[in-house]
Design a protein around this motif. Structure first.
Motif, PDB file in Angstrom:
ATOM      1  N   TRP A   4       0.918  -1.272  -0.008  1.00  0.00           N
ATOM      2  CA  TRP A   4       0.146  -0.048  -0.020  1.00  0.00           C
ATOM      3  C   TRP A   4       0.981   1.023   0.089  1.00  0.00           C
ATOM      4  CZ3 TRP A   4      -4.979  -1.012  -0.562  1.00  0.00           C
ATOM      5  CH2 TRP A   4      -5.488  -2.515  -0.286  1.00  0.00           C
ATOM      6  N   ILE A  61      -6.245   3.372   4.076  1.00  0.00           N
ATOM      7  CA  ILE A  61      -5.064   2.517   3.854  1.00  0.00           C
ATOM      8  C   ILE A  61      -5.097   1.568   5.186  1.00  0.00           C
ATOM      9  CG2 ILE A  61      -2.630   2.285   4.142  1.00  0.00           C
ATOM     10  CD1 ILE A  61      -2.533   4.883   2.445  1.00  0.00           C
ATOM     11  N   LEU A  65      -5.564  -2.638   5.043  1.00  0.00           N
ATOM     12  CA  LEU A  65      -4.250  -3.240   5.533  1.00  0.00           C
ATOM     13  C   LEU A  65      -4.651  -4.493   6.161  1.00  0.00           C
ATOM     14  CD1 LEU A  65      -1.173  -2.389   5.594  1.00  0.00           C
ATOM     15  CD2 LEU A  65      -1.457  -2.024   7.994  1.00  0.00           C
ATOM     16  N   ILE A  71       3.522  -1.134   3.912  1.00  0.00           N
ATOM     17  CA  ILE A  71       2.886   0.401   3.720  1.00  0.00           C
ATOM     18  C   ILE A  71       4.141   1.118   3.306  1.00  0.00           C
ATOM     19  CG2 ILE A  71       2.877   0.869   5.864  1.00  0.00           C
ATOM     20  CD1 ILE A  71       0.569   2.773   5.502  1.00  0.00           C
TER      21      ILE A  71
END
Length: 148
Positions: A4, A61, A65, A71
């Motif tokens: 991400w 996000i 996640l 990330i």
């Protein structure tokens, strides 16, 4: 495992490294931002545009996640939220945020924010250099080698 990217503030050169890595390793990469981000055509690369607003992209996000996901962000509070959820966070400068160092990074961020809000000019981070790009690429490659 997915990657991400907090794409609003991610440097173009780092996005290019991510694009190549996603295609090479066949790893799903999703860039999330509140404005359009150009991506190359690839079944491994996705872009999600969210509405403008404070922490809208960050919240999206964290919502998506899953434990073990990576990330990419320079946002320390977002990195802390990702780590708390079982994710791994890597800054565009190649700094790996971990359970062991994230609290200190949050404390320093809050301290610098306090200085700025009291009128102290703290300057900003230096421009991303070749060493930063190499450090990022190396951490990313090591992570992907272990997790794909």
């Amino acid at each position: 495992m997915k990657i991400w990217c907090d794409a609003d503030a991610c440097p173009v050169v780092i996005k290019d490294i991510l694009f190549k890595a996603a295609n090479r390793t066949r790893t799903e990469l999703t860039l999330i931002a509140n404005q359009h981000v150009s991506t190359p055509p690839s079944k491994y690369i996705k872009f999600l545009r969210v509405s403008s607003g404070f922490d809208v992209a960050d919240n999206e996000i964290v919502k998506r996640l899953e434990s073990g996901d990576l990330i990419i962000t320079s946002d320390i509070p977002l990195a802390a939220d990702a780590i708390e959820k079982g994710g791994i966070a890597l800054s565009p400068r190649g700094e790996l945020y971990t359970l062991e160092n994230i609290k200190a990074r949050l404390t320093m961020r809050d301290f610098m924010d306090s200085l700025r809000s009291s009128g102290v000019n703290t300057g900003g981070p230096p421009p991303l250099n070749q060493s930063d790009r190499q450090t990022f690429a190396n951490h990313l490659d090591r992570f992907l080698a272990k997790n794909t």
